[in-house]
Design a protein around this motif. Sequence first.
Motif, PDB file in Angstrom:
ATOM      1  N   GLY A 110       0.723  -1.112   0.133  1.00  0.00           N
ATOM      2  CA  GLY A 110       0.034   0.081   0.210  1.00  0.00           C
ATOM      3  C   GLY A 110       0.858   1.427  -0.127  1.00  0.00           C
ATOM      4  N   SER A 111       2.037   1.410   0.160  1.00  0.00           N
ATOM      5  CA  SER A 111       2.784   2.194   0.138  1.00  0.00           C
ATOM      6  C   SER A 111       3.408   2.921  -1.078  1.00  0.00           C
ATOM      7  CB  SER A 111       4.301   2.144   0.928  1.00  0.00           C
ATOM      8  OG  SER A 111       5.026   1.094   0.442  1.00  0.00           O
ATOM      9  N   ILE A 112       3.499   4.132  -1.360  1.00  0.00           N
ATOM     10  CA  ILE A 112       4.168   4.613  -2.495  1.00  0.00           C
ATOM     11  C   ILE A 112       5.624   4.318  -2.636  1.00  0.00           C
ATOM     12  CG2 ILE A 112       4.479   6.879  -3.649  1.00  0.00           C
ATOM     13  CD1 ILE A 112       2.448   8.201  -2.249  1.00  0.00           C
ATOM     14  N   ALA A 113       5.686   3.551  -3.557  1.00  0.00           N
ATOM     15  CA  ALA A 113       7.148   3.016  -3.869  1.00  0.00           C
ATOM     16  C   ALA A 113       7.900   4.038  -4.843  1.00  0.00           C
ATOM     17  CB  ALA A 113       7.083   1.814  -4.860  1.00  0.00           C
ATOM     18  N   GLY A 114       7.434   4.879  -5.507  1.00  0.00           N
ATOM     19  CA  GLY A 114       7.988   5.871  -6.119  1.00  0.00           C
ATOM     20  C   GLY A 114       7.092   6.781  -7.321  1.00  0.00           C
ATOM     21  N   LYS A 115       7.468   7.608  -7.973  1.00  0.00           N
ATOM     22  CA  LYS A 115       6.916   8.087  -8.874  1.00  0.00           C
ATOM     23  C   LYS A 115       7.947   8.702 -10.174  1.00  0.00           C
ATOM     24  CE  LYS A 115       6.611  12.611  -6.454  1.00  0.00           C
ATOM     25  NZ  LYS A 115       5.905  13.683  -5.829  1.00  0.00           N
ATOM     26  N   TYR A 116       7.366   8.982 -11.412  1.00  0.00           N
ATOM     27  CA  TYR A 116       7.975   9.662 -12.394  1.00  0.00           C
ATOM     28  C   TYR A 116       7.104  10.535 -12.828  1.00  0.00           C
ATOM     29  CZ  TYR A 116       9.455  10.010 -17.217  1.00  0.00           C
ATOM     30  OH  TYR A 116       9.959  10.404 -18.393  1.00  0.00           O
ATOM     31  N   ARG A 117       7.787  11.600 -13.109  1.00  0.00           N
ATOM     32  CA  ARG A 117       7.251  12.708 -13.835  1.00  0.00           C
ATOM     33  C   ARG A 117       7.531  12.760 -15.411  1.00  0.00           C
ATOM     34  NH1 ARG A 117       8.797  16.413  -8.693  1.00  0.00           N
ATOM     35  NH2 ARG A 117       6.804  16.339  -7.608  1.00  0.00           N
ATOM     36  N   LYS A 118       6.531  12.800 -16.312  1.00  0.00           N
ATOM     37  CA  LYS A 118       6.708  12.849 -17.677  1.00  0.00           C
ATOM     38  C   LYS A 118       7.862  13.843 -17.862  1.00  0.00           C
ATOM     39  CE  LYS A 118       3.560  12.536 -21.712  1.00  0.00           C
ATOM     40  NZ  LYS A 118       2.334  12.764 -22.425  1.00  0.00           N
ATOM     41  N   MET A 119       8.724  13.383 -18.731  1.00  0.00           N
ATOM     42  CA  MET A 119       9.699  14.321 -19.245  1.00  0.00           C
ATOM     43  C   MET A 119       9.596  15.049 -20.683  1.00  0.00           C
ATOM     44  SD  MET A 119      12.240  14.410 -16.617  1.00  0.00           S
ATOM     45  CE  MET A 119      13.866  14.235 -17.532  1.00  0.00           C
ATOM     46  N   HIS A 120       9.036  14.233 -21.484  1.00  0.00           N
ATOM     47  CA  HIS A 120       8.661  14.911 -22.936  1.00  0.00           C
ATOM     48  C   HIS A 120       7.377  15.167 -22.832  1.00  0.00           C
ATOM     49  CE1 HIS A 120      12.470  11.959 -23.083  1.00  0.00           C
ATOM     50  NE2 HIS A 120      12.823  12.742 -24.035  1.00  0.00           N
ATOM     51  N   ILE A 121       7.035  16.332 -23.237  1.00  0.00           N
ATOM     52  CA  ILE A 121       5.791  16.980 -23.141  1.00  0.00           C
ATOM     53  C   ILE A 121       5.293  17.221 -24.481  1.00  0.00           C
ATOM     54  CG2 ILE A 121       4.406  18.656 -21.997  1.00  0.00           C
ATOM     55  CD1 ILE A 121       5.456  16.567 -20.142  1.00  0.00           C
ATOM     56  N   PRO A 122       4.397  16.751 -25.181  1.00  0.00           N
ATOM     57  CA  PRO A 122       3.964  17.183 -26.687  1.00  0.00           C
ATOM     58  C   PRO A 122       3.415  18.524 -26.575  1.00  0.00           C
ATOM     59  CG  PRO A 122       2.647  15.634 -25.887  1.00  0.00           C
ATOM     60  CD  PRO A 122       3.676  15.734 -24.669  1.00  0.00           C
ATOM     61  N   ASP A 123       2.996  19.090 -27.721  1.00  0.00           N
ATOM     62  CA  ASP A 123       2.187  20.121 -28.034  1.00  0.00           C
ATOM     63  C   ASP A 123       1.708  20.300 -29.753  1.00  0.00           C
ATOM     64  OD1 ASP A 123       1.059  22.654 -26.897  1.00  0.00           O
ATOM     65  OD2 ASP A 123       2.262  23.583 -28.431  1.00  0.00           O
ATOM     66  N   ASP A 124       0.877  19.268 -29.745  1.00  0.00           N
ATOM     67  CA  ASP A 124       0.322  19.337 -31.057  1.00  0.00           C
ATOM     68  C   ASP A 124      -1.110  19.332 -31.015  1.00  0.00           C
ATOM     69  OD1 ASP A 124       3.122  18.078 -32.076  1.00  0.00           O
ATOM     70  OD2 ASP A 124       2.549  16.588 -30.853  1.00  0.00           O
ATOM     71  N   PRO A 125      -1.741  19.669 -32.331  1.00  0.00           N
ATOM     72  CA  PRO A 125      -3.294  19.492 -32.513  1.00  0.00           C
ATOM     73  C   PRO A 125      -3.915  18.591 -31.786  1.00  0.00           C
ATOM     74  CG  PRO A 125      -2.196  20.269 -34.474  1.00  0.00           C
ATOM     75  CD  PRO A 125      -1.137  19.605 -33.680  1.00  0.00           C
ATOM     76  N   GLY A 126      -4.802  18.747 -30.735  1.00  0.00           N
ATOM     77  CA  GLY A 126      -5.540  17.672 -29.833  1.00  0.00           C
ATOM     78  C   GLY A 126      -4.659  17.276 -28.685  1.00  0.00           C
ATOM     79  N   PHE A 127      -3.475  17.542 -28.695  1.00  0.00           N
ATOM     80  CA  PHE A 127      -2.399  17.127 -27.608  1.00  0.00           C
ATOM     81  C   PHE A 127      -1.715  18.287 -26.935  1.00  0.00           C
ATOM     82  CE2 PHE A 127      -3.206  13.599 -30.367  1.00  0.00           C
ATOM     83  CZ  PHE A 127      -3.391  12.619 -29.444  1.00  0.00           C
ATOM     84  N   TYR A 128      -2.506  19.323 -26.379  1.00  0.00           N
ATOM     85  CA  TYR A 128      -1.927  20.550 -25.955  1.00  0.00           C
ATOM     86  C   TYR A 128      -1.515  20.436 -24.629  1.00  0.00           C
ATOM     87  CZ  TYR A 128      -4.135  22.642 -29.909  1.00  0.00           C
ATOM     88  OH  TYR A 128      -4.560  22.727 -31.360  1.00  0.00           O
ATOM     89  N   GLU A 129      -0.391  19.576 -24.246  1.00  0.00           N
ATOM     90  CA  GLU A 129       0.027  19.115 -22.902  1.00  0.00           C
ATOM     91  C   GLU A 129       1.141  20.267 -22.265  1.00  0.00           C
ATOM     92  OE1 GLU A 129       1.157  15.211 -22.266  1.00  0.00           O
ATOM     93  OE2 GLU A 129      -0.335  14.316 -23.346  1.00  0.00           O
ATOM     94  N   LYS A 130       1.618  20.910 -23.184  1.00  0.00           N
ATOM     95  CA  LYS A 130       2.585  21.777 -22.469  1.00  0.00           C
ATOM     96  C   LYS A 130       1.581  22.948 -21.821  1.00  0.00           C
ATOM     97  CE  LYS A 130       6.978  21.627 -25.466  1.00  0.00           C
ATOM     98  NZ  LYS A 130       6.589  20.502 -25.916  1.00  0.00           N
TER      99      LYS A 130
END
Length: 296
Positions: A110-130
Amino acid sequence: MTDKTLSVALVQHSNSSDVSHNIEKTIQGVREAANEGAKLIVLQELHRSLYFCQTEDTDCFDLAETIPGPSTDMFGNLAKELGVVIVLSLFEKRAVGIYHNTAVVVDSDGSIAGKYRKMHIPDDPGFYEKFYFTPGDLGFQPIQTSVGKLGVLVCWDQWFPEAARLMAMAGADLLIYPTAIGWDPRDDEAEQKRQLDAWVISQRAHAVANGLPVISCNRVGHESDPSSQSEGIQFWGNSFIAGPQGEILAHAGDEDDQILQFDVSLSRSESVRRIWPFMRDRRIDHYGDLLKIYRD
């Protein structure tokens, strides 16, 4: 060599605007996978909600949550109850004005073993993640769990061989990609096939180049564009598990909710690396130009 296997499952499903309904669907999938014997369960990218990045809307930041927070508490309790490791994909509120697309691994206690923050962030039509996500700052570090070291990456990261290589170099036992990718419904069938093939080939290549199993969990279903500027996204599913030579071990369909499960051999990675010693033969003394954006 003693064969070490790990029962892996992916929970592929469609989403709606009802967050509670999505969460219940995900929990049901996790329970079903655990009942079938899975010990590692991977969820799709941003599994709590619709893929909100089709538009830039400040109200969508209300979907973000802290880590630890409600989802890590809920799925941590579920992981402990079922004795499984779960890979979550959350919209993380780190601070006011700082948000990340974050994968969190909860261990079987039940513990949090770890996390990863997305490194590559897209910015394309329909995928405006930046607009929504600050690029990750945790690097490419596998997460140690009770079932092994997990090289967790997220969606757009799956196109970058450098990310997979760095996870492998840090001792990852598997490469894992929670994903939200699909077609523009206006694309013709031939273009859709080229895109899907490229997506599968790229990740299978990471398996081959690094001698590691790859787990990729995508969502399915059509999600409308809230701005009505496009025809939305038809998420193509096709979640899959590949072995360390790129062989497809299990492959989901492109339309339906599905629990995809397979007993993955972790021992084969060493056998494959013995006959294909890519790590041994790397010429790091001549790779300096990889640190440049482009060789003019």
